[in-house]
Design a protein around this motif. Structure first.
Motif, PDB file in Angstrom:
ATOM      1  N   THR A  17       0.991   5.575  -1.230  1.00  6.32           N
ATOM      2  CA  THR A  17       0.548   6.443  -2.326  1.00  6.32           C
ATOM      3  C   THR A  17       1.463   6.404  -3.532  1.00  6.32           C
ATOM      4  N   GLY A  56       0.803  -1.217   0.000  1.00  9.63           N
ATOM      5  CA  GLY A  56       0.000   0.000   0.000  1.00  9.63           C
ATOM      6  C   GLY A  56       0.833   1.262   0.000  1.00  9.63           C
ATOM      7  N   LYS A 108      -0.105   5.474   6.241  1.00  7.15           N
ATOM      8  CA  LYS A 108      -0.966   4.289   6.294  1.00  7.15           C
ATOM      9  C   LYS A 108      -0.727   3.468   7.565  1.00  7.15           C
ATOM     10  N   TYR A 109       0.519   3.212   7.890  1.00  9.08           N
ATOM     11  CA  TYR A 109       0.830   2.370   9.043  1.00  9.08           C
ATOM     12  C   TYR A 109       0.982   3.177  10.328  1.00  9.08           C
TER      13      TYR A 109
END
Length: 413
Positions: free
Chosen positions: A47, A45, A261-262
């Motif tokens: 961007t 994942g 994200k993480y």
């Protein structure tokens, strides 16, 4: 064999995007020919993602390899798009024709004596309980990565024969987008298909196809138009400034722009200058250190062995004395040159084996040592040493006192 190692030089400088290919006629000190390509982030994942590929044309490809796109801007095959084509104007009548036993676009086109690029392939997939028809041109192939990124199609799977019969009322091989219940079946057309006219498609009747099909007249405009196919060499580039080309490459590195994200999931935060809590920005990368060696060999080799860039060759320079144990002058000159090259920081090997010259030459060429210096009595009598680059056709004689500076220039070229 005397061995001395020094830290290797970088393969390519940080501010370059390409380096000269180490092939016949080029300097063996050159770096690897490579491309940084935009790539799919996959399950990790984020961007953005870029892969770094060493270009190699061999079909053997023993390492992890991929087809990549080269154009004015570079992009990887899973995410590459082509410019949207324009639809034609001429319409022919819609005609149902018999095509017994012809289930493949190639066979139908040959049977009807029509170009393959004028046919439409219908691929049935399921998203949970939703049945979808993906339409691509007959000479194109589906890109599953692109399909999985479409709204309402993550995840998807290919429909079974039983599901195709249930929703289409026809066995696979003859299905098409005309005359279907759009309330039950979702239509997604590739950009090229949306621009087609007078095309051939399945008639949803076993043994039959339709010719002269046209959007707006014979079937509604597609519900979703998207880029869902693999690009081909010669396709117009997305920016309209050139054509796409495809080459083969070996992936040796990958970077991911993970953003937050993480960090958001782990509640990994920091306080900004205003005292406000912010999620940390993250990224990760991987480098295939050992794979670079294999990729370099795949890109640089000839009938005699490896053509290594100097930065990753086992040695930058090899000294080959003719009669090292038999001639005091050869031994003294070889030892002196070896010491001078070491002092200059050059990674050098002195081949002091009691072997025939041909054996020593062949071994060094096989190992890919980029520069060779031969020390012989005849040359020393003239104040000369023999130099030959790994890819050079002929050797050249260099003054003894100039050899160190000469090799420095070669290694910095």
């Amino acid at each position: 064999m005397a061995i001395h190692s020094t830290p290797p030089l970088p393969i390519c400088s940080a501010n370059t995007k390409t380096c000269t290919t180490p092939t016949a006629g080029s300097s063996p000190g050159s770096g690897l020919r490579f491309r940084a390509v935009a790539a799919d982030t996959g399950s990790i994942g984020g961007t953005g993602s870029h892969e770094f590929h060493v270009l190699a044309d061999s079909e053997r490809m023993p390492l992890r390899s991929a087809r990549i796109l080269i154009l004015q801007l570079t992009s990887s095959l899973p995410s590459a798009t082509a410019k949207h084509p324009a639809r034609g104007r001429l319409h022919e009548a819609l005609t149902k024709v018999e095509t017994p036993g012809k289930t493949r676009c190639e066979d139908v086109s040959e049977f009807l004596k029509r170009p393959l690029e004028k046919s439409v392939k219908a691929i049935a997939v399921m998203h949970h309980d939703t049945f979808c028809l993906l339409l691509i041109r007959g000479d194109h192939t589906l890109n599953e990565v692109k399909v999985g990124k479409l709204p309402g199609l993550d995840p998807f799977r290919f429909a079974t024969d039983a599901e195709i019969v249930e929703f289409m009322g026809c066995k696979p091989g003859y299905i098409g987008p005309i005359g279907i219940d759009s309330s039950k079946i979702r239509i997604i057309a590739d950009r090229t298909v949306a621009a087609m006219d007078n095309f051939v498609c399945g008639a949803n009747a076993e043994g039959f196809h339709l010719t002269g099909a046209n959007w707006g007249r014979d079937l509604p405009e597609p519900g979703l138009v998207a880029d869902i196919r693999n690009v081909l060499p010669g396709d117009p580039s997305p920016d309209g400034k050139g054509l796409l080309d495809i080459c083969r490459g070996i992936e040796v590195g990958h970077i991911f722009q993970l953003r937050s994200k993480y960090s958001e999931a782990m509640k990994c935060t920091y306080l900004d200058e205003g005292g406000k809590e912010q999620a940390m920005e993250m990224g990760c990368y991987g480098i295939g250190v050992s794979r670079i060696v294999g990729a370099a060999i795949e890109q640089g080799h000839d009938a005699r062995g490896i053509v290594f860039p100097a930065a990753i060759a086992p040695f930058e320079v090899a000294i080959v004395p003719m009669g090292y144990t038999k001639s005091d002058s050869v031994k003294a000159s070889a030892d002196k040159l070896y010491a001078e090259l070491r002092a200059a920081g050059i990674d050098v090997v002195l081949d002091d084996r009691n072997e025939r010259p041909g054996v020593m030459f062949a071994d060094l060429e096989l190992l890919g040592v980029p520069h060779r210096v031969v020390v012989g009595e005849r040359g020393l009598n003239e104040g000369k040493l023999e130099y030959k680059g790994r890819t050079d056709t002929d050797a050249e004689m260099i003054d003894c006192e100039r050899m160190v500076s000469f090799l420095k220039e070669k290694l910095c070229a």
